[in-house]
Design an enzyme around this catalytic site. Structure first.
Site, PDB file in Angstrom:
ATOM      1  N   ARG A   1      36.613  53.670  44.987  1.00 22.54           N
ATOM      2  CA  ARG A   1      38.065  53.422  44.943  1.00 22.54           C
ATOM      3  C   ARG A   1      38.560  54.011  43.631  1.00 22.54           C
ATOM      4  O   ARG A   1      38.128  53.591  42.550  1.00 22.54           O
ATOM      5  CB  ARG A   1      38.364  51.923  45.018  1.00 22.54           C
TER       6      ARG A   1
ATOM      7  N   HIS B   1      43.708  55.828  52.479  1.00 24.75           N
ATOM      8  CA  HIS B   1      42.930  54.586  52.584  1.00 24.75           C
ATOM      9  C   HIS B   1      42.307  54.555  53.994  1.00 24.75           C
ATOM     10  O   HIS B   1      42.682  53.741  54.841  1.00 24.75           O
ATOM     11  CB  HIS B   1      43.848  53.387  52.347  1.00 24.75           C
TER      12      HIS B   1
ATOM     13  N   GLN C   1      40.866  51.343  55.786  1.00 25.09           N
ATOM     14  CA  GLN C   1      41.898  50.405  56.231  1.00 25.09           C
ATOM     15  C   GLN C   1      42.395  50.765  57.632  1.00 25.09           C
ATOM     16  O   GLN C   1      42.513  49.893  58.502  1.00 25.09           O
ATOM     17  CB  GLN C   1      43.078  50.437  55.240  1.00 25.09           C
TER      18      GLN C   1
ATOM     19  N   ASP D   1      53.518  47.852  53.798  1.00 21.52           N
ATOM     20  CA  ASP D   1      52.607  47.671  52.661  1.00 21.52           C
ATOM     21  C   ASP D   1      53.478  47.381  51.440  1.00 21.52           C
ATOM     22  O   ASP D   1      54.708  47.512  51.500  1.00 21.52           O
ATOM     23  CB  ASP D   1      51.789  48.967  52.490  1.00 21.52           C
TER      24      ASP D   1
ATOM     25  N   CYS E   1      48.028  45.672  55.298  1.00 24.64           N
ATOM     26  CA  CYS E   1      46.663  45.828  54.773  1.00 24.64           C
ATOM     27  C   CYS E   1      46.292  44.719  53.790  1.00 24.64           C
ATOM     28  O   CYS E   1      45.110  44.476  53.575  1.00 24.64           O
ATOM     29  CB  CYS E   1      46.497  47.205  54.139  1.00 24.64           C
TER      30      CYS E   1
ATOM     31  N   ARG F   1      37.780  44.772  58.567  1.00 27.77           N
ATOM     32  CA  ARG F   1      37.262  45.699  57.543  1.00 27.77           C
ATOM     33  C   ARG F   1      35.740  45.581  57.482  1.00 27.77           C
ATOM     34  O   ARG F   1      35.022  46.576  57.384  1.00 27.77           O
ATOM     35  CB  ARG F   1      37.855  45.366  56.156  1.00 27.77           C
TER      36      ARG F   1
HETATM   37  N1  NVA Z   1      49.045  50.902  48.914  1.00 28.68           N
HETATM   38  C1  NVA Z   1      48.312  49.858  48.254  1.00 28.68           C
HETATM   39  C2  NVA Z   1      47.183  49.392  49.112  1.00 28.68           C
HETATM   40  C3  NVA Z   1      46.347  48.282  48.536  1.00 28.68           C
HETATM   41  C4  NVA Z   1      45.213  47.894  49.421  1.00 28.68           C
HETATM   42  C5  NVA Z   1      47.800  50.358  46.908  1.00 28.68           C
HETATM   43  O1  NVA Z   1      47.349  51.519  46.845  1.00 28.68           O
HETATM   44  O2  NVA Z   1      47.865  49.627  45.931  1.00 28.68           O
HETATM   45  N1   CP Z   2      43.489  46.121  51.888  1.00 29.12           N
HETATM   46  C1   CP Z   2      42.700  46.306  50.828  1.00 29.12           C
HETATM   47  O1   CP Z   2      42.126  47.380  50.622  1.00 29.12           O
HETATM   48  O2   CP Z   2      42.556  45.210  50.030  1.00 29.12           O
HETATM   49  P1   CP Z   2      41.883  45.138  48.587  1.00 29.12           P
HETATM   50  O3   CP Z   2      42.785  45.887  47.638  1.00 29.12           O
HETATM   51  O4   CP Z   2      41.811  43.678  48.285  1.00 29.12           O
HETATM   52  O5   CP Z   2      40.532  45.773  48.647  1.00 29.12           O
END
Ligand code: NVA
Ligand code: CP
Length: 306
Positions: free
Chosen positions: A105, A132, A135, A221, A261, A289
């Site tokens: 990540r 992502h 997801q 989101d 998500c 997930r």
């Molecule tokens: N769009 C959000 C998703 C978190 C799971 C982010 O990138 O923070």
């Molecule tokens: N939806 C998702 O990726 O959640 P986290 O940021 O908690 O991993």
């Protein structure tokens, strides 16, 4: 290291591979629910690298790898050399000599692409600024579980044209469904990206209610993704009319689903009555997930298991 299969973007998997993963997910999930031991990845090690916060992604990958008989190691930028400027190419060389599969990540997609180019083992995108994919694997599996095939259906995306939105656009191409996107002015899907996906599977709407009209799935989101915190105040103002509320769910198809998500902000991108209401499948979505990523790791390491 050209012949290694990675999952860096949703369209790294073709339709046949996706269908295989969804079929395996169903079986792996049923085994898990029945407390049947399934250890195909015994003695395999997953390394998880986090440059951003996470609850679901960490938990689902770590628990998933244990449940498949392997082990998982958590690394973050704060207490590894990754945060002290070691080149990502060097990190990839070393980490991939000590493990069997890596999940990352991070910020720019370019970082994970460079890591993968120097990795001896499969690399999975656990979220970048651009995508992502895990997801959307879970979201589509959840849709299939609830409603059957997503082919030809309409997904309404309300809010920011972020990493999750971009991944929906990719998925629509591979799985042949439609995405109706409504963002506030100034937050539209980038022209370059829009050109990349053509306009066969997605349409943009100035009015979020029009995007939601007749949709089979309404999804949204956070207004401010990780890494964009400096824009938070401005975004709160700009996105105020892009909340999924019960009026919006009423204009969607009668039995439309709601997904998010997570983490969610009730009263911002979604009203509490929607996320906590009868059309919401957010907890099933989060749980899935775990199951889809187990099927994904099985596929990347062992190929098509029957
Ligand atoms: N769009 C959000 C998703 C978190 C799971 C982010 O990138 O923070
Ligand atoms: N939806 C998702 O990726 O959640 P986290 O940021 O908690 O991993």
């Amino acid at each position: 290291m050209a012949d290694i299969k990675h999952f860096l973007q949703f369209n790294d998997l073709n339709l046949d591979e996706l269908n295989h993963i969804f079929a395996r997910t169903k079986i792996i999930k049923a085994q898990f629910k029945a407390y049947q031991q399934y250890w195909p990845l015994q003695d395999r090690t997953l390394v998880m690298i986090f440059e951003k916060a996470s609850t679901r992604t960490r938990l689902s990958f770590e628990a998933g790898m244990h449940q498949l008989g392997g082990s998982a190691i958590y690394l973050n930028t704060r207490d590894s050399q990754l945060g002290r400027g070691e080149p990502v190419e060097d990190a990839a060389q070393v980490i991939s000599r000590m493990s069997d599969i890596v999940m990352i990540r991070t910020f720019e997609q370019d970082i994970i692409e460079r890591f993968a180019a120097n990795s001896r083992v499969p690399v999975i995108n656990g979220l970048t600024n651009e995508y992502h994919p895990c997801q959307i694997l879970a979201d589509i599996f959840t849709f299939i579980e609830q409603k059957g095939s997503i082919k030809g259906k309409t997904v309404a995306w309300i809010g920011d044209s972020n990493n999750v939105c971009n991944t929906w656009l990719q998925a629509a191409e591979v799985l042949d469904f439609n995405v109706h996107v409504s963002t506030p002015p100034g937050y539209e899907v980038e022209v370059e990206r829009a050109n990349l996906y053509g306009d066969d599977h997605f349409e943009t709407f100035a009015d979020p209610m029009e995007a939601a009209r007749g949709a089979d799935l309404v999804t949204t989101d956070v207004w401010t993704s990780m890494g964009f915190e400096a824009e938070n105040e401005e975004r709160m103002r700009d996105f105020a009319d892009w909340q999924v509320d019960s009026d919006m769910m009423k204009i969607a198809a009668k039995d439309a689903l709601f997904m998010h998500c997570l983490p969610a902000h009730r009263g911002e991108e979604v009203a509490a009555e929607v996320i906590d209401g009868p059309q919401s499948v957010v907890w099933e979505e989060a749980e899935n997930r775990l199951h889809v990523q187990k099927a994904l790791m099985e596929f990347l390491l062992l190929g098509k298991v029957n």
